[in-house]
Scaffold this active site. Structure first.
Site, short mmCIF file in Angstrom:
data_model
loop_
_atom_site.label_atom_id
_atom_site.label_comp_id
_atom_site.label_asym_id
_atom_site.label_seq_id
_atom_site.Cartn_x
_atom_site.Cartn_y
_atom_site.Cartn_z
N LYS A 176 0.84 -1.20 0.00
CA LYS A 176 0.00 0.00 0.00
C LYS A 176 0.87 1.25 0.00
O LYS A 176 1.93 1.28 0.64
CB LYS A 176 -0.92 -0.02 1.21
CG LYS A 176 -1.89 -1.21 1.21
CD LYS A 176 -2.64 -1.35 2.52
CE LYS A 176 -1.68 -1.73 3.64
NZ LYS A 176 -2.39 -2.05 4.90
N THR A 210 -7.45 8.80 9.58
CA THR A 210 -6.91 7.63 8.87
C THR A 210 -6.75 6.40 9.75
O THR A 210 -6.20 5.40 9.31
CB THR A 210 -5.54 7.98 8.27
OG1 THR A 210 -4.66 8.42 9.33
CG2 THR A 210 -5.65 9.09 7.23
N GLY A 212 -7.14 3.01 11.21
CA GLY A 212 -7.79 1.77 10.80
C GLY A 212 -7.85 1.55 9.30
O GLY A 212 -8.52 0.61 8.84
N THR A 213 -7.15 2.37 8.52
CA THR A 213 -7.22 2.21 7.07
C THR A 213 -6.69 0.85 6.62
O THR A 213 -7.27 0.21 5.73
CB THR A 213 -6.45 3.32 6.34
OG1 THR A 213 -5.13 3.43 6.92
CG2 THR A 213 -7.16 4.65 6.45
N GLY A 214 -5.58 0.40 7.22
CA GLY A 214 -5.01 -0.88 6.82
C GLY A 214 -5.92 -2.05 7.14
O GLY A 214 -6.11 -2.95 6.31
N CYS A 215 -6.48 -2.04 8.34
CA CYS A 215 -7.42 -3.10 8.73
C CYS A 215 -8.62 -3.12 7.80
O CYS A 215 -9.06 -4.18 7.33
CB CYS A 215 -7.90 -2.87 10.16
SG CYS A 215 -6.61 -2.77 11.40
#
Length: 281
Positions: A176, A210, A212-215
């Protein structure tokens, strides 16, 4: 009778609700799949940071997964914060025991506020036990650098890092681009063991909402896989989901606020344009 697709998230609990188990279940619900969960750790956190981590025992993780595996028809699995080597090894063992496929591994290592969510000794366990089971690994740039010891500074080092992750046994990886220095775009780079590549480019949104974007991104991919969507199409849906979540902020908390998990479906319902994602093969 048609069954609702069932998913599983194996991750930590975020008391602030923006990441971890809470973000995963919200994402599953928004994308029309049923979410089950196994909690690996309980964190005390809010938008300002993590104040405490209470890991579950290996047995607690095992019994949660046994309860799920003995009753639910799980067709896609997402892992997040696994914290220590023992939990990683038990998670990998149970995934193999129940034959769960469509595994999306989000190698959660550091919280937005800087707290370590993966013990240093657990990095090797992650690479040895879990990545070889993964259909997709979804690191951000710092996580990809930690997994590969490659400094990602350009498209060439990004490709080398992706190839290194595949050499650990994963079938595919998407690195990402939210942490890149590009002021205009965020690019997610996909590489599959069959050498298929893709770049998913979106306009960069300047916001601190932003958390928690990865989860959320990994959970969205998992939901789409559970519904039978092809992998690269699932990644595109997840990218659109995140872009909508960032574009319509909730403005909650005094630090890194959570993304808006309801924005993607609301935009679709209101026929509002979902932010365009460019895809380059």
């Amino acid at each position: 009778m048609k069954k609702t697709p069932q998913t599983l998230t194996i991750a930590g609990s975020d008391s602030g609700g923006g990441a971890g188990i809470q973000a995963d279940l919200k994402t599953f619900q928004e994308l029309g799949v049923y979410g089950t969960s196994a909690i690996t750790a309980v964190t005390a956190q809010n938008t300002l940071g993590v104040s405490a981590i209470y890991p579950m025992s290996k047995q607690a993780v095992q019994t949660q997964l046994e309860a799920i595996g003995s009753d639910f028809d799980v067709t896609a699995v997402k892992t997040g914060m696994l914290f220590n080597p023992e939990i990683i090894q038990e998670t990998a063992r149970m995934i193999q025991q129940f034959g769960w496929g469509n595994l999306v591994v989000d190698p959660v290592m550091i919280a937005k506020g800087g707290a370590n969510l993966l013990q240093p000794a657990a990095v090797e366990a992650l690479k040895t036990h879990l990545l070889p089971l993964a259909l997709l690994v979804t690191p951000n740039i710092p996580e990809a650098e930690a997994l590969t010891s490659i400094s990602i500074t350009d498209v060439f080092s990004r490709r080398r890092a992706a190839e290194h992750i595949l050499s650990l046994g994963a079938q595919s990886v998407v690195i990402k681009g939210g942490h890149s220095t590009d002021p205009d775009y965020a690019e997610d780079y996909f590489l599959h063991i069959n050498r298929e590549t893709a770049v998913y480019r979106s306009a960069r949104i300047e916001t601190n909402q932003t958390h928690g974007t990865g989860c959320t991104f990994a959970a969205a991919v998992t939901a789409q896989l559970a519904k039978g969507q092809e992998l690269t199409a699932a990644i595109l849906t997840a990218k659109e989901f995140i872009q909508a979540a960032l574009s319509d902020p909730l403005n909650i908390g005094n630090g890194h606020g959570p993304t808006n998990h309801g924005a993607y479906q609301l935009r679709r319902h209101e026929k509002t344009e979902v932010n365009k994602i460019e895809v380059f093969q």
